[in-house]
Write a protein that holds these residues in place. Structure first.
Motif, PDB file in Angstrom:
ATOM      1  N   VAL A 195     -32.985 -12.718 -51.443  1.00 36.03           N
ATOM      2  CA  VAL A 195     -31.966 -12.405 -52.442  1.00 36.03           C
ATOM      3  C   VAL A 195     -31.894 -13.532 -53.468  1.00 36.03           C
ATOM      4  N   ASP A 196     -31.803 -13.157 -54.730  1.00 43.45           N
ATOM      5  CA  ASP A 196     -31.629 -14.145 -55.795  1.00 43.45           C
ATOM      6  C   ASP A 196     -30.258 -14.803 -55.635  1.00 43.45           C
ATOM      7  N   THR A 197     -30.226 -16.128 -55.424  1.00 42.05           N
ATOM      8  CA  THR A 197     -28.974 -16.831 -55.157  1.00 42.05           C
ATOM      9  C   THR A 197     -28.394 -17.511 -56.408  1.00 42.05           C
ATOM     10  N   LYS A 198     -28.975 -17.234 -57.559  1.00 45.56           N
ATOM     11  CA  LYS A 198     -28.446 -17.810 -58.783  1.00 45.56           C
ATOM     12  C   LYS A 198     -27.237 -17.001 -59.240  1.00 45.56           C
ATOM     13  N   VAL A 199     -26.082 -17.660 -59.286  1.00 48.98           N
ATOM     14  CA  VAL A 199     -24.842 -16.987 -59.653  1.00 48.98           C
ATOM     15  C   VAL A 199     -24.838 -16.709 -61.147  1.00 48.98           C
ATOM     16  N   ALA A 200     -24.584 -15.456 -61.522  1.00 47.51           N
ATOM     17  CA  ALA A 200     -24.655 -15.067 -62.932  1.00 47.51           C
ATOM     18  C   ALA A 200     -23.291 -14.750 -63.542  1.00 47.51           C
ATOM     19  N   ASN A 201     -22.259 -14.664 -62.701  1.00 50.63           N
ATOM     20  CA  ASN A 201     -20.946 -14.266 -63.244  1.00 50.63           C
ATOM     21  C   ASN A 201     -19.954 -15.420 -63.302  1.00 50.63           C
ATOM     22  N   ARG A 202     -20.459 -16.642 -63.384  1.00 48.52           N
ATOM     23  CA  ARG A 202     -19.585 -17.814 -63.494  1.00 48.52           C
ATOM     24  C   ARG A 202     -19.887 -18.582 -64.755  1.00 48.52           C
ATOM     25  N   GLY A 248     -10.749 -11.438 -66.675  1.00 50.21           N
ATOM     26  CA  GLY A 248     -11.228 -10.187 -66.098  1.00 50.21           C
ATOM     27  C   GLY A 248     -12.551 -10.367 -65.385  1.00 50.21           C
ATOM     28  N   GLN A 249     -12.868 -11.575 -64.957  1.00 46.38           N
ATOM     29  CA  GLN A 249     -14.159 -11.881 -64.343  1.00 46.38           C
ATOM     30  C   GLN A 249     -14.086 -11.696 -62.835  1.00 46.38           C
ATOM     31  N   ASP A 250     -15.099 -11.091 -62.247  1.00 44.06           N
ATOM     32  CA  ASP A 250     -15.164 -10.902 -60.804  1.00 44.06           C
ATOM     33  C   ASP A 250     -15.160 -12.261 -60.128  1.00 44.06           C
ATOM     34  N   LEU A 251     -14.242 -12.448 -59.176  1.00 46.96           N
ATOM     35  CA  LEU A 251     -14.121 -13.738 -58.508  1.00 46.96           C
ATOM     36  C   LEU A 251     -15.184 -13.952 -57.439  1.00 46.96           C
ATOM     37  N   ILE A 252     -15.845 -12.882 -57.002  1.00 44.71           N
ATOM     38  CA  ILE A 252     -16.884 -13.009 -55.988  1.00 44.71           C
ATOM     39  C   ILE A 252     -18.198 -13.405 -56.662  1.00 44.71           C
ATOM     40  N   PRO A 253     -18.854 -14.472 -56.191  1.00 51.29           N
ATOM     41  CA  PRO A 253     -20.126 -14.886 -56.801  1.00 51.29           C
ATOM     42  C   PRO A 253     -21.179 -13.786 -56.694  1.00 51.29           C
ATOM     43  N   CYS A 309     -20.653  -6.003 -50.868  1.00 49.63           N
ATOM     44  CA  CYS A 309     -19.355  -6.400 -50.312  1.00 49.63           C
ATOM     45  C   CYS A 309     -18.431  -6.929 -51.407  1.00 49.63           C
ATOM     46  N   ASP A 310     -17.202  -6.410 -51.455  1.00 55.71           N
ATOM     47  CA  ASP A 310     -16.237  -6.880 -52.441  1.00 55.71           C
ATOM     48  C   ASP A 310     -14.973  -7.431 -51.780  1.00 55.71           C
ATOM     49  N   ASP A 311     -15.095  -7.806 -50.504  1.00 56.17           N
ATOM     50  CA  ASP A 311     -13.979  -8.434 -49.796  1.00 56.17           C
ATOM     51  C   ASP A 311     -13.970  -9.920 -50.138  1.00 56.17           C
ATOM     52  N   LEU A 312     -12.933 -10.358 -50.818  1.00 49.27           N
ATOM     53  CA  LEU A 312     -12.865 -11.726 -51.316  1.00 49.27           C
ATOM     54  C   LEU A 312     -12.963 -12.766 -50.213  1.00 49.27           C
ATOM     55  N   GLU A 313     -12.447 -12.436 -49.012  1.00 46.42           N
ATOM     56  CA  GLU A 313     -12.411 -13.410 -47.934  1.00 46.42           C
ATOM     57  C   GLU A 313     -13.426 -13.116 -46.829  1.00 46.42           C
ATOM     58  N   CYS A 314     -14.400 -12.288 -47.093  1.00 44.83           N
ATOM     59  CA  CYS A 314     -15.413 -11.968 -46.090  1.00 44.83           C
ATOM     60  C   CYS A 314     -16.186 -13.227 -45.712  1.00 44.83           C
ATOM     61  N   PHE A 315     -16.302 -13.488 -44.396  1.00 47.09           N
ATOM     62  CA  PHE A 315     -16.998 -14.692 -43.941  1.00 47.09           C
ATOM     63  C   PHE A 315     -18.357 -14.371 -43.316  1.00 47.09           C
ATOM     64  N   ALA A 344     -12.739 -18.504 -49.755  1.00 49.58           N
ATOM     65  CA  ALA A 344     -12.687 -17.789 -51.026  1.00 49.58           C
ATOM     66  C   ALA A 344     -11.828 -18.526 -52.045  1.00 49.58           C
ATOM     67  N   SER A 345     -10.717 -19.123 -51.564  1.00 47.31           N
ATOM     68  CA  SER A 345      -9.838 -19.810 -52.506  1.00 47.31           C
ATOM     69  C   SER A 345     -10.488 -21.062 -53.064  1.00 47.31           C
ATOM     70  N   LYS A 346     -11.391 -21.672 -52.291  1.00 45.34           N
ATOM     71  CA  LYS A 346     -12.029 -22.908 -52.745  1.00 45.34           C
ATOM     72  C   LYS A 346     -13.138 -22.652 -53.748  1.00 45.34           C
ATOM     73  N   ILE A 347     -13.809 -21.507 -53.622  1.00 43.08           N
ATOM     74  CA  ILE A 347     -14.957 -21.284 -54.493  1.00 43.08           C
ATOM     75  C   ILE A 347     -14.694 -20.285 -55.602  1.00 43.08           C
ATOM     76  N   GLY A 348     -13.630 -19.483 -55.451  1.00 40.18           N
ATOM     77  CA  GLY A 348     -13.499 -18.400 -56.399  1.00 40.18           C
ATOM     78  C   GLY A 348     -12.235 -18.338 -57.217  1.00 40.18           C
ATOM     79  N   ILE A 349     -11.117 -18.787 -56.672  1.00 39.92           N
ATOM     80  CA  ILE A 349      -9.854 -18.568 -57.351  1.00 39.92           C
ATOM     81  C   ILE A 349      -9.381 -19.843 -58.019  1.00 39.92           C
ATOM     82  N   ARG A 350      -9.146 -19.789 -59.276  1.00 41.43           N
ATOM     83  CA  ARG A 350      -8.654 -20.950 -60.016  1.00 41.43           C
ATOM     84  C   ARG A 350      -7.171 -20.746 -60.291  1.00 41.43           C
TER      85      ARG A 350
END
Length: 278
Positions: A271-278, A160-165, A241-247, A123-129
């Motif tokens: 499932v559509d895998t195109k990330v829209a919140n980044r 205020g952006q959701d860190l989960i893709p 799922c909104d668990d940031l570290e869910c594997f 999660a830290s590598k893909i979501g948290i800056r």
């Protein structure tokens, strides 16, 4: 007072104790000539495929085993089920899995004074800056800090952006992994602890009795391969799922899956895998 013919069995406190108990009791009775028949109700758990597999081709053994179906048979069990007798009790057992809400934090078997060095998480590598994290007095903002019980992951991003893709429908997206297919068999066979290697600590380690491999932490291709293996099991919270570290997996990894008997629910396919919140 319970029913006189109902037994409650204490399997122990360890993570896999109940599975071990079931396997040992099964082995004890399947080889007992005085045991006429076994009703084995584990339709939703792929883990029992390895236990039942050796008996699938044995006509003397497999005709003594009946597999009741509650939820659809898990993917690996669905390949064996035609070798055994099956039945269902629609008025007794539910035909869907119980939905469990995502975990909100990690338990720890360590004392507060222990120092635990956590490796960077997925999660830290893909979501948290780190550049946009709010600094806390006396602490340095780190990319693997988990939110507190009262802090939402959304509030940790300056925008205020959701860190989960998530895709355009708000569904969670699993970022593609670079892993080695050649390592999959070996890593699976080692039964590595996901919590220890992927999150940095295992709440069942030590006296609490985790039976999975800890030791030297996996790195590089081995670590990403373990992430892939973890994603083969569907997340109980599903696409919400909104668990940031869910594997766990939030989308079926099999491109040509027919859904029947798959451990992933129908909405976790295509499932559509195109990330829209980044």
């Amino acid at each position: 007072m319970g029913h006189p013919l109902c037994d409650f069995v204490d399997a122990g406190n360890g993570k896999e104790c109940s599975d071990d108990k079931i396997r040992e009791v099964f082995k004890l009775h399947v080889g007992d000539l005085h045991c006429k028949h076994i009703m084995f109700g584990g339709s939703a758990d792929n883990g029992y495929a390895r236990m039942l597999g050796p008996y699938a081709g044995n006509e003397i053994m497999n005709k003594r085993i009946t597999m009741p179906e509650g939820p659809s048979f898990a993917q690996e069990l669905s390949r064996l089920v035609q070798k055994f007798k099956t039945t269902s009790f629609a008025k007794v057992f539910r035909d869907t899995k119980i939905k469990i809400s995502p975990r909100t934090g990690s338990l720890s078997a360590h004392s507060p004074n222990d120092t635990i060095l956590k490796p960077p998480t997925w999660a830290s590598k893909i979501g948290i800056r780190p550049a946009v994290l709010v600094a806390v007095p006396g602490h340095s903002p780190t990319s693997d800090r988990r939110p507190s019980e009262t802090e939402s992951p959304v509030s940790r991003n300056g925008k205020g952006q959701d860190l989960i893709p998530r895709n355009g429908k708000g569904q969670r997206v699993d970022i593609p992994l670079k892993f080695s297919q050649n390592l999959v068999g070996g890593i699976k066979g080692r039964k590595c602890c996901n919590n220890y290697h992927l999150l940095g600590e295992c709440p069942y380690y030590g006296e609490n009795g985790c039976r999975h491999e800890h030791g030297d932490r996996l790195k590089g291709a081995q670590l990403n391969t373990l992430r892939y293996i973890a994603r083969l099991t569907s997340c109980k919270a599903g696409l919400a799922c909104d668990d940031l570290e869910c594997f766990w997996g939030h989308k079926c990894v099999h491109g040509s899956c027919t859904v029947v008997g798959c451990r992933f629910s129908s909405d976790m396919h295509n499932v559509d895998t195109k990330v829209a919140n980044r």
